[in-house]
Design an enzyme around this catalytic site. Structure first.
Site, short mmCIF file in Angstrom:
data_model
loop_
_atom_site.label_atom_id
_atom_site.label_comp_id
_atom_site.label_asym_id
_atom_site.label_seq_id
_atom_site.Cartn_x
_atom_site.Cartn_y
_atom_site.Cartn_z
NE ARG A 124 -4.19 -1.93 1.85
CZ ARG A 124 -4.18 -3.19 2.29
NH1 ARG A 124 -3.15 -3.60 3.03
NH2 ARG A 124 -5.17 -4.01 2.05
CE LYS A 146 -1.64 12.84 -14.90
NZ LYS A 146 -2.04 13.16 -16.28
CD GLU A 188 5.90 15.73 -23.10
OE1 GLU A 188 5.31 16.74 -22.71
OE2 GLU A 188 5.32 14.65 -23.32
CE LYS A 230 4.03 16.96 -15.02
NZ LYS A 230 4.41 15.69 -15.68
CD GLU A 240 -5.03 14.76 -15.34
OE1 GLU A 240 -5.90 13.90 -15.55
OE2 GLU A 240 -4.06 14.94 -16.07
CG ASN A 249 -2.74 15.09 -20.55
OD1 ASN A 249 -1.67 14.51 -20.43
ND2 ASN A 249 -3.71 14.99 -19.66
CG HIS A 256 -1.65 9.08 -25.06
ND1 HIS A 256 -2.30 9.52 -23.93
CD2 HIS A 256 -0.33 9.28 -24.84
CE1 HIS A 256 -1.40 9.96 -23.07
NE2 HIS A 256 -0.21 9.84 -23.60
#
Length: 364
Positions: A124, A146, A188, A230, A240, A249, A256
Site C-alpha cells: 500500500r 503520475k 515536451e 509543471k 486532475e 496533455n 496516445h
C-alpha cells in the site's frame, strides 16, 4: 560540478524538491538519505542505463549504509506493462521489502512510471525517488507523481498518483543520450512554451541551435524552467480534479492514439507528442480558435529541433476510435486541449468528430 538549481513542489505533506545539477549523480545516496531513514533501497532501472548510471546510484546508496537490490527491466515502452509490474511486486517480496524500503527509479519515463506504480501499490505504498536519465523524463514524466502502466489498447490507463520523496536530475547524463531520444524530449520542452509561457517559447526559438548542440548552460535553464512550469500546475491540480492539469496533455490525445495504433515503440512518446501538438493546433484552426501562424511557429520550431510533424499513414477512423479511449473523454464525448494563443490553452468539450477526422485525413 555546477551549483545545482532547485525547484520546490508544494503539496502539503507530499511536498518535495527537484534538484537539477551537472555531475551530481554520485550524490544520489546523500540525496535519498536526507529524505528518509535509508536502510534498504531497491534500484529499478533498464538495460540501457544499468551501466553506468544505475550502478553509480546503487554504489552511492551503499556508501550511506543501505542494503541495495537492483532490478533491471528491458528498455522500451513495452516494459511498461501489467506483467512487468507483477514481476516487480514479486521481486520486492523476494528482496524482503517493507514499508521502510525505498524504491529508486533510474531511467527514462518508462522506468519512472513502472517503478513508481510498483512502489505505489506494494504494501500500500513504498517511498519512491526519481533519478531520471532522459530529457523527456527530466522535464515531464519525473515531475508530478503520475505513475502507471499501459494496457494493450490504451496507454497509461492503469496507474496512480504517487508523489516521490524527491527528484534528482543530472543533466550530464544527456551527453550519452541517443540523438533520437534527446530530440523526443524536446517535444515536451516545446509543449510548455505553447501551453504556459509564450516568452519561454520565444527563448526556445532563439536558442534552437544551442539546444541542438546540447549546450549545458541552456539545458540547465530549460530543464529548470520546465520543472517550475509543471510544478505550478501540479500544485494547483494534483489529481486532475479541476481540469487545470489537463493542459499538460496538449497534443497527447492525438499522440496516445498514434502510439497505440502504430504499435508501442514505433514512435517515441515525444515524437508522437510533436505530431499531436501540430494536429491539435490544426484542429484549433478549424474551430476558429487560432490563426495559421501559431501552428506554423510550432511546426517550424519542432522541425528545427529534428522532430516529426506529419501524421503517419494510419487509418483515420482507427485513430479516432483510439481517441475515444482517452482518459479525457467525458460521458462518451471527446475533449481536447487546444490553444487560444501562444502560452495559453483550454480543455475544450464536444469537439465535432468531423473536424477531428478532417485533421487526421489531412484536409485543409
Amino acid at each position: 560540478m555546477n551549483d545545482p538549481l532547485s525547484v520546490h513542489v508544494q503539496l502539503s505533506e507530499r511536498s518535495y524538491d527537484i534538484v537539477i545539477g551537472t555531475g551530481n549523480l554520485p550524490q544520489a545516496g546523500p540525496f535519498v538519505g536526507q529524505r528518509c531513514k535509508l536502510t534498504h533501497a531497491i534500484v529499478i532501472t533498464d538495460t540501457n542505463v544499468v551501466e553506468p548510471y544505475a550502478h553509480c546510484v546503487a554504489d552511492s546508496l551503499r556508501k550511506q549504509g543501505a542494503r541495495v537490490d537492483v532490478e533491471i527491466v528491458a528498455a522500451g515502452e513495452g516494459a511498461k506493462s501489467v506483467a512487468n509490474a507483477d514481476r516487480l511486486w514479486n521481486q520486492l517480496l523476494r528482496h524482503r521489502a517493507d514499508r521502510k524500503s525505498v524504491v529508486v527509479a533510474v531511467g527514462g519515463g518508462v522506468v519512472g512510471d513502472l517503478a513508481g506504480f510498483a512502489a505505489a501499490a506494494f504494501a500500500r505504498g513504498l517511498a519512491f525517488v526519481q533519478v531520471p536519465t532522459t530529457l523527456l523524463a527530466h522535464v515531464d514524466s519525473s515531475v508530478g507523481g503520475k505513475v502507471g502502466v499501459n494496457l494493450p489498447a490504451a496507454k497509461n490507463m492503469v496507474g496512480a498518483f504517487w508523489q516521490p520523496l524527491g527528484v534528482l536530475i543530472d543533466t550530464a547524463v544527456l551527453d550519452t543520450l541517443p540523438d533520437r531520444e534527446y530530440r523526443a524530449g524536446m517535444a515536451e520542452v516545446v509543449k510548455y512554451g505553447v501551453i504556459l509561457d509564450a516568452d519561454f517559447f520565444a527563448y526556445l526559438e532563439q536558442h534552437a541551435d544551442e539546444l541542438n548542440g546540447r549546450n549545458p548552460e541552456v539545458l540547465r535553464y530549460v530543464v529548470a524552467r520546465c520543472c517550475r512550469l509543471k510544478a505550478d500546475v501540479v500544485e494547483q491540480d494534483e489529481r486532475e480534479t479541476t481540469g487545470l492539469r489537463a493542459v499538460l496533455n496538449y497534443g497527447h490525445t492525438f499522440a496516445h492514439a498514434i502510439e497505440a495504433e502504430a504499435g508501442y515503440g514505433e514512435f517515441l512518446h515525444g515524437e508522437a507528442v510533436a505530431i499531436g501538438m501540430v494536429a491539435a493546433s490544426q484542429l484549433a484552426e478549424r474551430l476558429g480558435r487560432v490563426d495559421a501562424e501559431l501552428t506554423a511557429r510550432q511546426r517550424a520550431l519542432l522541425t528545427q529541433l529534428g522532430l516529426p510533424v506529419a501524421l503517419p499513414t494510419l487509418d483515420p477512423a482507427v485513430l479516432l476510435a483510439a481517441m475515444r479511449l482517452d482518459k479525457k473523454v467525458a460521458h462518451g464525448r471527446l475533449r481536447f486541449v487546444l490553444p487560444t494563443r501562444m502560452g495559453q490553452v483550454e480543455l475544450v468539450s464536444d469537439v465535432p468528430e468531423e473536424h477531428v477526422l478532417a485533421v487526421l485525413q489531412g484536409v485543409d
